[in-house]
Design an enzyme around this catalytic site. Structure first.
Site, PDB file in Angstrom:
ATOM      1  N   HIS A  23     -44.363  30.223  42.183  1.00 31.43           N
ATOM      2  CA  HIS A  23     -43.442  29.116  41.929  1.00 31.43           C
ATOM      3  C   HIS A  23     -43.992  28.175  40.859  1.00 31.43           C
ATOM      4  O   HIS A  23     -43.287  27.788  39.916  1.00 31.43           O
ATOM      5  CB  HIS A  23     -43.193  28.356  43.238  1.00 31.43           C
ATOM      6  CG  HIS A  23     -42.345  27.133  43.072  1.00 31.43           C
ATOM      7  ND1 HIS A  23     -42.883  25.873  42.946  1.00 31.43           N
ATOM      8  CD2 HIS A  23     -41.006  26.978  43.001  1.00 31.43           C
ATOM      9  CE1 HIS A  23     -41.899  24.989  42.810  1.00 31.43           C
ATOM     10  NE2 HIS A  23     -40.762  25.631  42.838  1.00 31.43           N
ATOM     11  N   LYS A  67     -26.760  35.721  40.170  1.00 29.08           N
ATOM     12  CA  LYS A  67     -27.347  36.809  40.952  1.00 29.08           C
ATOM     13  C   LYS A  67     -26.275  37.806  41.378  1.00 29.08           C
ATOM     14  O   LYS A  67     -26.462  39.024  41.265  1.00 29.08           O
ATOM     15  CB  LYS A  67     -28.061  36.242  42.172  1.00 29.08           C
ATOM     16  CG  LYS A  67     -28.820  37.287  42.984  1.00 29.08           C
ATOM     17  CD  LYS A  67     -29.626  36.625  44.112  1.00 29.08           C
ATOM     18  CE  LYS A  67     -30.707  35.748  43.575  1.00 29.08           C
ATOM     19  NZ  LYS A  67     -31.556  35.152  44.635  1.00 29.08           N
ATOM     20  N   CYS A  81     -31.195   8.004   9.633  1.00 29.57           N
ATOM     21  CA  CYS A  81     -32.659   7.947   9.670  1.00 29.57           C
ATOM     22  C   CYS A  81     -33.183   7.138  10.854  1.00 29.57           C
ATOM     23  O   CYS A  81     -34.334   6.728  10.856  1.00 29.57           O
ATOM     24  CB  CYS A  81     -33.212   7.387   8.365  1.00 29.57           C
ATOM     25  SG  CYS A  81     -32.670   5.716   7.998  1.00 29.57           S
ATOM     26  N   TYR A  89     -27.331  14.752   6.105  1.00 27.99           N
ATOM     27  CA  TYR A  89     -28.686  15.081   6.545  1.00 27.99           C
ATOM     28  C   TYR A  89     -29.102  14.132   7.656  1.00 27.99           C
ATOM     29  O   TYR A  89     -28.529  13.060   7.838  1.00 27.99           O
ATOM     30  CB  TYR A  89     -29.684  14.980   5.382  1.00 27.99           C
ATOM     31  CG  TYR A  89     -29.911  13.573   4.879  1.00 27.99           C
ATOM     32  CD1 TYR A  89     -30.876  12.735   5.470  1.00 27.99           C
ATOM     33  CD2 TYR A  89     -29.156  13.054   3.825  1.00 27.99           C
ATOM     34  CE1 TYR A  89     -31.065  11.442   5.026  1.00 27.99           C
ATOM     35  CE2 TYR A  89     -29.343  11.759   3.375  1.00 27.99           C
ATOM     36  CZ  TYR A  89     -30.299  10.951   3.975  1.00 27.99           C
ATOM     37  OH  TYR A  89     -30.480   9.656   3.543  1.00 27.99           O
ATOM     38  N   MET A 115     -32.653  26.481  45.669  1.00 33.48           N
ATOM     39  CA  MET A 115     -31.777  26.594  46.827  1.00 33.48           C
ATOM     40  C   MET A 115     -32.364  27.601  47.804  1.00 33.48           C
ATOM     41  O   MET A 115     -33.468  28.094  47.613  1.00 33.48           O
ATOM     42  CB  MET A 115     -30.360  26.950  46.381  1.00 33.48           C
ATOM     43  CG  MET A 115     -29.689  25.808  45.618  1.00 33.48           C
ATOM     44  SD  MET A 115     -28.061  26.255  45.023  1.00 33.48           S
ATOM     45  CE  MET A 115     -28.449  27.561  43.887  1.00 33.48           C
ATOM     46  N   ARG A 171     -28.800  35.148  50.407  1.00 34.19           N
ATOM     47  CA  ARG A 171     -29.442  34.493  49.261  1.00 34.19           C
ATOM     48  C   ARG A 171     -28.443  33.673  48.464  1.00 34.19           C
ATOM     49  O   ARG A 171     -27.285  34.051  48.303  1.00 34.19           O
ATOM     50  CB  ARG A 171     -30.067  35.549  48.321  1.00 34.19           C
ATOM     51  CG  ARG A 171     -31.139  36.425  48.937  1.00 34.19           C
ATOM     52  CD  ARG A 171     -31.536  37.517  47.949  1.00 34.19           C
ATOM     53  NE  ARG A 171     -32.487  38.462  48.505  1.00 34.19           N
ATOM     54  CZ  ARG A 171     -33.806  38.391  48.359  1.00 34.19           C
ATOM     55  NH1 ARG A 171     -34.336  37.403  47.674  1.00 34.19           N
ATOM     56  NH2 ARG A 171     -34.595  39.294  48.897  1.00 34.19           N
ATOM     57  N   ARG A 214     -32.336  39.012  35.922  1.00 34.31           N
ATOM     58  CA  ARG A 214     -31.758  37.845  35.242  1.00 34.31           C
ATOM     59  C   ARG A 214     -32.560  37.597  33.974  1.00 34.31           C
ATOM     60  O   ARG A 214     -33.687  38.087  33.830  1.00 34.31           O
ATOM     61  CB  ARG A 214     -31.816  36.609  36.144  1.00 34.31           C
ATOM     62  CG  ARG A 214     -33.229  36.209  36.554  1.00 34.31           C
ATOM     63  CD  ARG A 214     -33.230  35.093  37.573  1.00 34.31           C
ATOM     64  NE  ARG A 214     -34.573  34.854  38.107  1.00 34.31           N
ATOM     65  CZ  ARG A 214     -34.832  34.121  39.168  1.00 34.31           C
ATOM     66  NH1 ARG A 214     -33.845  33.567  39.844  1.00 34.31           N
ATOM     67  NH2 ARG A 214     -36.064  33.937  39.595  1.00 34.31           N
ATOM     68  N   SER A 220     -27.221   5.571   4.220  1.00 38.70           N
ATOM     69  CA  SER A 220     -28.120   6.049   5.263  1.00 38.70           C
ATOM     70  C   SER A 220     -27.941   5.158   6.485  1.00 38.70           C
ATOM     71  O   SER A 220     -28.131   3.944   6.396  1.00 38.70           O
ATOM     72  CB  SER A 220     -29.581   6.006   4.788  1.00 38.70           C
ATOM     73  OG  SER A 220     -30.437   6.447   5.831  1.00 38.70           O
ATOM     74  N   GLY A 223     -35.779  29.014  42.968  1.00 38.15           N
ATOM     75  CA  GLY A 223     -36.472  28.337  44.050  1.00 38.15           C
ATOM     76  C   GLY A 223     -35.847  27.047  44.521  1.00 38.15           C
ATOM     77  O   GLY A 223     -36.306  26.443  45.486  1.00 38.15           O
TER      78      GLY A 223
END
Length: 876
Positions: free
Chosen positions: A451, A21, A826, A846, A101, A90, A333, A759, A99
């Site tokens: 909220h 902020k 896998c 993979y 804090m 703030r 933000r 694998s 919301g």
């Protein structure tokens, strides 16, 4: 060290120090936007406060300097009897925690300055309304007084006077409310400080303390936010949205946070302060209405919204206040958004030229993708249900569950195994624990920026707000819609796309990959080093995975093909047979079934790799478990129950997961593996006759040594050679193995001599590395996780220090023997984003995961590749 920065001294690059902020306010100030002046106390000061348990003398000295500068800039003074300076205090962490804090508005008002403000503005009602807000917020945030106690005073006053809303309260009413608020302080043994400086210092300390409040800790844990960031504190000159009908406050998004559509979206309230919008106490109007009420203000908002989105190159969440027709920006933000909106916005920003494809890939959290692929209500079943009530569709999705009316009850029910819907009159940050565990969140009050709406979207939960026909009584544990009463535990269904609420449980259907997601996944595939396969045992599994862009099948578990009644009967005949002759008939029956299974998978794969694992599990899994089943099986097989029990006793193992399974079955029952290979090859021949070439990939499970693999491989290849010779065609094939034991990892260089691919079976490897039975961890694992003994469930997220070390060893040793050796994963962790990042680091070729997790793994694999490339390019 400097601990306070005026807004004009900072910029967006100072986020870690100024918080999100504070950095944003600084950036916007320097962009020349209408930001009320102020300054930011840094996160470093927060760390100092937490270490020293107080505000340092150096900080207090800097604070005096900046307060004096603020008074000079505004022409107002703290505690002045003519033109009092009022400020907001703030919080603002480096990572947004909406919301979680604390904030206190109207600091600087007291019994004298409220009179001065009334005279200065010629609006006593406004002055006393601001004072009562300060008393309530200060009492709750600083002294921990019950927010409900203050609300009850307002509610009682409105009820006694017959008022419909807070706006009906007169100056006299507000003065009486203020007196009642002060009595609440007295009853708690507290005194509201009349000195504005004392108010500010207490508020700063309270914001620092709120970093460790319960809801903030829960939010950080849920969103993997580091505990050591701390919060900054922003001191900003007050501007008043509650100064009359030409004033207001609102929240606006530069795009729709639920859908991602490119349009100014938001809500506002006239004659209100910011908390009125986000709390849901009053239902706001869509920001589009502002265009008719205050066209000049709306145009200014729209222009600023476009400028900020282009500046930050992302969708913005704006908080604004209008004071007597003048527009002020209080925050910008990156906006919280649903997973679907996140994908659409990322793709659209690429198409608009604001970001590139790689940036788009990195902007979407892989885990959130699974939320887009949750089932939707079956339209045929839905048509038979009547809508109970409709609210605002705050966060899309479909969910059914048992309804609970408090966060505590919702959490308790969830922990007991229930599927939960949280239904509230409105939510507050204190409800975070209940919201986290809920399938859906429903509120009677609030708008699309309340909220409940913001948190539901951020969590990917289904959300409906502002359902005005609904009345929730948390004390009676009921909710009423007209003549319908819902009791705690009743089943309801919530549609976050339409805003509809239904009674009862509604079945769902699988969601499909939408256009924007398909585009993003195509970019991700191009950016990835690792391929993404699927674990699929049925054509339905494979169809789902292919629709999600799977590169093929990384694991077909043939044992899963034997649990249908007809097959299970033949499997039991096979297992209970006393010799090879007795196994011949059931093997023939199973071979025909397996051939069709493999034919369907190969046909659907259409040339993509299909890795089929030969029979792996302990044979006891196929046998009956209780007296009823034993009686039925004995009758089906034409055996006496005693005969069946004797055979079962002969096959019983003390620890079957470490016993007669995997390639040990091949050694003792070679005819089982020979049957499966024959079925595979006959499927290949059928497809060859139809013009499709298939390269079988045959996977041998649970190998422990090179000698063992050589023996089983010869069993497999001898069958293939015989069948190919008979058919007279050439078939390319590969025979590889599962690496599932620590010994296999340690001797991987030797095993690689006999393997065409590896694998990793991470479930067994984790089980054997930790010495945990994966079937029994539920008895102790929750305690290990809650006490911090384990950072995560090792069966869900790979243990990089232990299991991961074995895997890395196997990769390095295997490729020392065969540099081009294909290596896959896998196990369950193949679809976990954190695990995928690790697999990319150690060079896995993979991952293979369940069909629904293919998009998650695809995006995670792309992000792992891009981040690794970025690190490589950075100068050392």
């Amino acid at each position: 060290m400097k601990q306070i920065y005026a807004f004009a001294e900072g910029n967006m690059e100072m986020r870690a120090l100024l918080g999100g902020k504070g950095a944003s306010l600084a950036e916007m100030t320097n962009l020349g936007l209408p930001v009320p002046p102020g300054f930011t106390i840094t996160t470093a000061a927060c760390h100092s406060y937490q270490t020293n348990h107080g505000l340092s003398d150096d900080l207090l000295q800097e604070l005096d300097t900046h307060l004096t500068a603020l008074e000079q800039a505004t022409g107002k003074q703290f505690d002045d009897q003519t033109s009092p300076l009022l400020v907001s205090v703030r919080s603002g962490a480096p990572i947004s925690m909406p919301g979680m804090m604390d904030t206190i508005l109207n600091i600087g008002l007291n019994d004298q300055t409220v009179v001065a403000l009334a005279k200065l503005t010629n609006d006593p009602r406004f002055a006393y309304d601001s004072y009562r807000r300060l008393l309530a917020m200060f009492g709750n945030v600083v002294y921990g007084l019950s927010e409900k106690a203050f609300d009850d005073v307002l509610t009682t006053m409105k009820r006694d006077k017959g008022y419909a809303s807070d706006l009906d309260l007169t100056t006299t009413d507000l003065q009486a409310i203020i007196a009642s608020f002060k009595q609440l302080y007295e009853q708690a043994g507290k005194t509201f400080p009349q000195a504005p400086k004392d108010q500010m210092l207490a508020a700063i300390a309270a914001v620092f303390e709120s970093w460790n409040n319960h809801r903030a800790v829960i939010y950080r844990r849920e969103n993997q936010i580091p505990e050591d960031l701390g919060t900054a504190v922003n001191i900003q000159t007050m501007v008043f949205g509650n100064a009359g009908e030409d004033s207001g406050t609102g929240v606006a998004f530069t795009r729709d946070p639920a859908t991602g559509e490119r349009a100014l979206f938001g809500e506002y309230l006239l004659n209100a302060q910011g908390e009125d919008v986000v709390s849901g106490v009053r239902t706001p109007q869509p920001v589009a209405v502002l265009q008719a009420q205050m066209p000049a203000v709306y145009d200014q908002l729209a222009t600023i919204a476009t400028k900020l989105e282009q500046h930050y190159r992302d969708m913005q969440d704006l908080e604004f206040t209008i004071e007597h027709g003048h527009f002020y920006l209080l925050q910008a933000r990156n906006g919280k958004r649903t997973p679907a909106a996140a994908v659409k916005i990322a793709v659209d920003l690429v198409n608009e030229g604001l970001i590139n494809q790689h940036e788009a890939i990195l902007r979407v959290a892989p885990k959130s993708i699974s939320d887009m692929l949750h089932p939707e209500f079956d339209p045929d079943v839905l048509a038979a249900h009547t809508v109970l009530a409709t609210g605002l569709p705050a966060s899309p999705g479909a969910a059914s569950g048992e309804v609970y009316f408090t966060a505590a009850d919702a959490k308790t029910a969830h922990d007991a195994g229930h599927q939960v819907i949280l239904m509230r009159q409105d939510t507050s940050p204190e409800d975070i624990e209940g919201m986290i565990v809920s399938q859906a969140i429903v509120t009677a009050r609030g708008g699309m920026t309340s909220h409940a709406a913001v948190v539901a979207r951020g969590m990917g939960a289904t959300g409906v707000v502002g359902m005005h026909a609904l009345s929730v009584d948390e004390h009676a544990k009921t909710a009423t819609v007209g003549s319908t009463v819902l009791h705690e535990g009743d089943w309801v269904s919530v549609d976050g796309t339409t805003g509809n609420l239904y009674r009862g449980q509604i079945t769902t259907t699988a969601a499909m990959v939408k256009e924007s997601l398909a585009t993003l996944l195509t970019w991700a595939k191009d950016a990835s080093r690792m391929a993404v396969f699927t674990n699929a045992d049925t054509p339905k599994d494979l169809e789902q995975a292919l629709a999600s862009g799977a590169d093929g099948i990384g694991l077909t578990r043939t044992e899963h093909m034997f649990f249908q009644p007809e097959r299970l009967l033949q499997m039991r005949r096979l297992i209970l047979a006393k010799d090879a002759a007795g196994r011949k008939t059931p093997l023939q029956a199973l071979e025909k079934m397996q051939e069709q299974d493999f034919y369907e998978l190969y046909r659907l794969a259409n040339g993509k790799a299909v890795l089929i694992r030969l029979l792996d599990p302990p044979l006891h899994e196929f046998l009956p478990h209780d007296s009823r089943e034993i009686s039925e099986v004995a009758q089906d097989l034409g055996l006496e129950q005693n005969q069946l029990r004797e055979r079962m006793a002969a096959l019983k193992e003390v620890n079957p997961m470490l016993g007669h399974r995997g390639d040990r079955l091949a050694v003792t029952f070679p005819d089982i593996y020979e049957m499966q290979v024959r079925a595979m090859m006959h499927a290949v021949f059928r497809l060859a006759d139809e013009g499709m070439k298939v390269t079988p990939h045959i996977m041998i499970p649970l190998t422990n040594s090179e000698t063992e693999l050589i023996w089983v491989r010869k069993l497999v290849t001898d069958q293939i050679k015989q069948l190919v010779a008979t058919k007279g065609i050439k078939v390319d094939y590969e025979v590889g193995t599962m690496i599932e034991t620590p010994r296999a990892c340690i001797t991987a260089d030797k095993i690689a001599n006999a393997a065409d691919f590896f694998s990793f079976g991470t479930n067994d490897l984790t089980q054997l590395t930790f010495g945990y039975s994966r079937d029994d961890v539920g008895s102790f694992l929750p305690d290990y996780l809650s006490k911090g003994i384990l950072p995560a469930d090792p069966f869900q997220t790979v243990d990089t220090e232990g299991v991961g070390a074995f895997m890395q060893m196997a990769v390095e040793k295997g490729r020392a023997t065969k540099p081009q050796l294909t290596i896959g994963v896998c196990g369950e962790v193949g679809g976990d984003p954190d695990s995928v990042t690790f697999f990319n680091q150690i060079g896995v070729s993979y991952v293979s995961c369940s069909p629904y997790r293919v998009p998650v793994a695809r995006l995670a694999a792309a992000q792992a590749t891009l981040r690794a490339e970025k690190q490589t390019k950075q100068p050392s």
